[in-house]
Design a protein around this motif. Structure first.
Motif, PDB file in Angstrom:
ATOM      1  N   HIS A 272       9.731   1.145   6.007  1.00 34.51           N
ATOM      2  CA  HIS A 272       8.622   0.558   5.256  1.00 34.51           C
ATOM      3  C   HIS A 272       8.955  -0.916   5.006  1.00 34.51           C
TER       4      HIS A 272
ATOM      5  N   ASN B 249      -1.365  -3.149   4.429  1.00 36.98           N
ATOM      6  CA  ASN B 249      -0.828  -1.929   3.817  1.00 36.98           C
ATOM      7  C   ASN B 249      -1.221  -0.682   4.605  1.00 36.98           C
TER       8      ASN B 249
ATOM      9  N   ASN C 128      -3.331   4.735   5.599  1.00 35.10           N
ATOM     10  CA  ASN C 128      -3.115   3.921   4.409  1.00 35.10           C
ATOM     11  C   ASN C 128      -1.697   4.178   3.902  1.00 35.10           C
ATOM     12  N   SER C 129      -0.914   3.122   3.712  1.00 39.18           N
ATOM     13  CA  SER C 129       0.490   3.319   3.332  1.00 39.18           C
ATOM     14  C   SER C 129       0.683   3.431   1.822  1.00 39.18           C
ATOM     15  N   ASP C 130      -0.402   3.517   1.058  1.00 34.45           N
ATOM     16  CA  ASP C 130      -0.293   3.815  -0.376  1.00 34.45           C
ATOM     17  C   ASP C 130      -0.401   5.317  -0.612  1.00 34.45           C
TER      18      ASP C 130
END
Length: 306
Positions: free
Chosen positions: A61, A108, A123-125
């Motif tokens: 990440h 993101n 979506n990396s959230d």
């Protein structure tokens, strides 16, 4: 630093590794457990996730070295937190092994690619899938199981897609192909390709040991390097082929080529020229997804060092 190995044949294992953003850690696997190495001490910090399934692609990440995206042989992507030794999310969207992962710290998102010629944006959230799309298969080609790689442009909005039959530039938000170069004529299948460090060029290698330099803005051919100009006369390009290209991190016109016989060649233009080939003419109007016709470029490298 030694990877954990399984009892399977070494040639059947998929080697993969990733370097953290601060260059302090390396994550690596060769068919067995994933190892996390400390680059300051060259010690193994931890090993985790023994197969099956085996890891086939790894990515840190961009904001947190404790979060790792792991592409698996069973087509899933596991989001793993090293600090707590736990899989936080398991992403399902592909139907064959994962062959490429790339994060955009601007958008993101995580982009994934697989041997199914499929692209997915996550979506990396919350790790929800945002979009998915199959590669545009050139006419005359059938969709076959082949590695598809992805790499973000310097702008972190567009990304390069590398498949054995094409190079393509995609816009991430709409997941649309804005430029495409399709294999044709005398070209052998593509083995690997990357952006230069400034994302102005694309370096591509082919299974017949040819290397090509493209302009990234329109995927027009600028220079074609023949195998005879860097392989020894006693080495046949039918026996040795490029496996991987690495762009120099500070010199846009320099790249390294790794070969199947273990050789590594570093290429750069002549000092008198300073760049690869002749820049293609700028295109008028908006970008098109139509394949760009390669322009003739000089043959042979301007300079090659072993």
């Amino acid at each position: 630093m030694i990877n954990d190995n399984t009892d399977t044949k070494p040639e059947e294992a998929v080697p993969c590794f990733a370097l953290s953003k601060n260059d302090s850690y390396v994550m690596s696997a060769s068919g067995g457990k994933i190892s996390l190495f400390n680059m300051m001490t060259f010690k193994t910090m931890t090993t985790f996730m023994p197969p099956p399934p085996a890891a086939t692609f790894l990515a840190f990440h961009p904001q947190d070295n404790n979060i790792i995206a792991i592409g698996m042989d069973d087509s899933t992507i596991q989001i793993y937190n090293v600090r707590v030794d736990e899989v936080k999310s398991k992403l399902r969207g592909h139907n064959k092994r994962i062959t490429g992962l790339a994060f955009s710290h601007v958008l993101n998102v995580l982009v994934s690619s697989g041997a199914d010629a499929q692209l997915c944006v996550w979506n990396s959230d919350g790790w929800e899938m945002q979009k998915t799309r199959s590669l545009q298969v050139p006419s005359g080609w059938t969709t076959i199981q082949s590695d598809t790689r992805v790499q973000f442009h310097q702008d972190q909005i567009h990304f390069l897609v590398v498949h054995e039959n094409q190079l393509a530039i995609y816009e991430t938000i709409k997941l649309e192909c804005v430029k495409q170069w399709v294999l044709r004529g005398s070209f052998a299948p593509i083995s690997h390709a990357v952006f230069s460090c400034d994302s102005q060029l694309v370096y591509a290698s082919f299974l017949d040991a040819t290397v090509c330099v493209f302009s990234a803005v329109n995927l027009r051919l600028r220079c074609r390097i023949n195998p005879s100009s860097y392989l020894s006369p006693n080495v046949s390009s039918s026996n040795v082929h490029p496996l991987v290209i690495a762009a120099h991190p500070q010199e846009p016109n320099q790249f390294a080529l790794g070969l199947s016989d273990g050789g590594v060649h570093v290429f750069e233009p002549l000092e008198s020229e300073g760049k690869w080939g002749v820049p293609p003419p700028a295109e008028n109007g908006s970008a098109s997804s139509a394949p760009a016709t390669p322009s003739a470029g000089p043959s042979g490298p301007d300079q090659a060092q072993r």
